[in-house]
Design an enzyme around this catalytic site. Structure first.
Site, mmCIF file in Angstrom:
data_model
loop_
_atom_site.group_PDB
_atom_site.id
_atom_site.type_symbol
_atom_site.label_atom_id
_atom_site.label_comp_id
_atom_site.label_asym_id
_atom_site.label_seq_id
_atom_site.Cartn_x
_atom_site.Cartn_y
_atom_site.Cartn_z
ATOM 1 N N SER A 292 0.845 -1.186 0.000
ATOM 2 C CA SER A 292 0.000 0.000 0.000
ATOM 3 C C SER A 292 0.882 1.238 0.000
ATOM 4 O O SER A 292 0.419 2.345 0.091
ATOM 5 C CB SER A 292 -0.903 0.001 1.228
ATOM 6 O OG SER A 292 -0.112 -0.115 2.380
ATOM 7 N N SER B 260 15.116 8.866 2.740
ATOM 8 C CA SER B 260 14.602 7.801 1.866
ATOM 9 C C SER B 260 13.409 8.177 1.007
ATOM 10 O O SER B 260 13.204 7.581 -0.048
ATOM 11 C CB SER B 260 14.268 6.574 2.712
ATOM 12 O OG SER B 260 13.311 6.906 3.696
HETATM 13 C C1 LIG Z 1 10.254 1.179 2.046
HETATM 14 C C2 LIG Z 1 10.762 2.400 2.682
HETATM 15 C C3 LIG Z 1 11.692 2.348 3.728
HETATM 16 C C4 LIG Z 1 12.205 1.042 4.309
HETATM 17 O O1 LIG Z 1 12.949 0.321 3.354
HETATM 18 P P1 LIG Z 1 13.297 -1.217 3.564
HETATM 19 O O2 LIG Z 1 14.072 -1.603 2.366
HETATM 20 O O3 LIG Z 1 11.996 -1.959 3.684
HETATM 21 O O4 LIG Z 1 14.065 -1.316 4.831
HETATM 22 C C5 LIG Z 1 12.167 3.538 4.234
HETATM 23 N N1 LIG Z 1 11.743 4.731 3.769
HETATM 24 C C6 LIG Z 1 10.849 4.819 2.773
HETATM 25 C C7 LIG Z 1 10.427 6.165 2.306
HETATM 26 C C8 LIG Z 1 10.331 3.662 2.186
HETATM 27 O O5 LIG Z 1 9.443 3.757 1.188
#
Ligand SMILES: *Cc1c(COP(=O)(O)O)cnc(C)c1O
Length: 326
Positions: A81, A307
């Site tokens: 999701s 991220s």
């Molecule tokens: C998916 C996600 C994470 C975590 O990544 P993993 O590879 O599951 O540890 C962190 N930040 C954002 C913005 C993500 O979309």
């Protein structure tokens, strides 16, 4: 015991070649204020500016671009999701293949719309009465589609590792690299890149205090499963690490730090006020870890992966205006 073939840095390099000219080479930003506050040099790798707003495009595109012609014809399927859904949808569109994304019927309308907007077929299910894994498996079989999981897949891990590779290629060796941790795709890929390009660099994962399954797993020496954690970091609400990601994390990662939701809000506010950028709660984990994780960073060259930036605007406004320190 199953034989785990772990990806290596050579796989990260191969992924970087596939992503060249397709993924954005995201900027590395600095903040004098953050440097002064921590007595360190911080390098922010801004994946909130990546295509579809998060690093997940890297792993998704890398995985799909390795399909055989037959797999391409049948397409990719994923359940998510969150950002993985959009990563697979956009990558499939780029590569001209069909994609099915299985999402809960009560997922935010904006996420359903965004995923459809990238051309994927969205199939919804009832979170309370239906089994997501069974639905996905049945669909994959009926339509001959290839399932791409969000983190526990060698090509996903290698693709995610390209962000840290770009960071170190650009700024040179680091003393410390801080990476947010959900299922561990980003952390394990980043650790492969750091070990090869900056061998002395200590790599830390940062996860929400309420969902510290990664920290527990590292301490226990095996993958620990937890109940769905309550945290605003929706990208890190995973209940356990993967087999591949855990094996790499156990080998390469120095430790896993935890931070509170209030510390994430403080980080989001810092990014908004000082660096003029929208960062989603999960994206603020690395900065919160640098500030509150108990590491002595004085004099260190510190890389932080920011991220992603996909956050509902109403939720964003509420968090920034009501959170601590407002
Ligand atoms: C998916 C996600 C994470 C975590 O990544 P993993 O590879 O599951 O540890 C962190 N930040 C954002 C913005 C993500 O979309």
């Amino acid at each position: 015991m199953t034989d785990l073939t772990l990806p290596t840095y050579a796989d990260v390099e191969a992924a970087a070649a596939r992503l060249a000219g397709v993924a954005h080479r995201t900027p590395v930003l600095r903040s004098r204020q953050a440097d002064e506050a921590l007595g360190a040099q911080l390098f922010f790798k801004c994946e909130n500016f990546q295509r579809m707003g998060a690093f997940k495009f890297r792993g998704g595109f890398n995985a799909l671009s390795r399909f055989t012609p037959e797999q391409r014809r049948q397409g990719a399927i994923a359940f998510s999701s969150g950002n993985h859904a959009q990563a697979i949808a956009l990558s499939a569109r780029d590569l001209g293949m069909p994609a099915v994304i299985v999402m809960p019927a009560d997922a935010p309308a904006a996420k359903l719309a965004a995923t459809r907007g990238y051309g994927a077929e969205v199939i919804t299910y009832d979170r309370y009465t239906e089994d997501r894994d069974a639905i996905t498996r049945r669909l994959a079989q009926e339509r001959g589609m290839t399932l791409i999981p969000p983190f526990d897949h060698a090509d996903v891990i290698s693709g995610q590792g390209t962000a840290a590779k770009e960071l170190i290629d650009e700024v040179g060796p680091l003393d410390v690299l801080l990476v947010c941790l959900g299922g561990g795709g980003l952390l394990s890929g980043s650790a492969l890149a750091a070990r090869a390009l900056s061998p002395q660099c200590r790599v830390y994962g940062v996860e929400p205090e309420a969902g510290n399954d990664g920290q527990q797993s590292l301490r226990a020496g095996q993958v620990v499963h937890i109940a769905p954690p309550r945290t605003i970091a929706d990208g890190a609400q995973t209940q356990h690490l993967g087999q591949l990601t855990f094996a790499i994390i156990q080998r390469e990662v120095s430790d896993i730090l935890t931070v509170t939701d209030a510390q994430l809000v403080e980080g989001m506010r810092f990014y908004a006020e000082r660096m003029k950028m929208v960062v989603e709660p999960t994206g603020a984990l690395s900065l919160a870890g640098a500030r509150h994780g108990g590491l002595d960073l004085r004099g260190a060259r510190v890389g932080l992966i920011v991220s992603g930036g996909n956050v509902d605007l109403a939720q964003y406004a509420r968090l920034l205006s009501e959170g601590p320190g407002a």
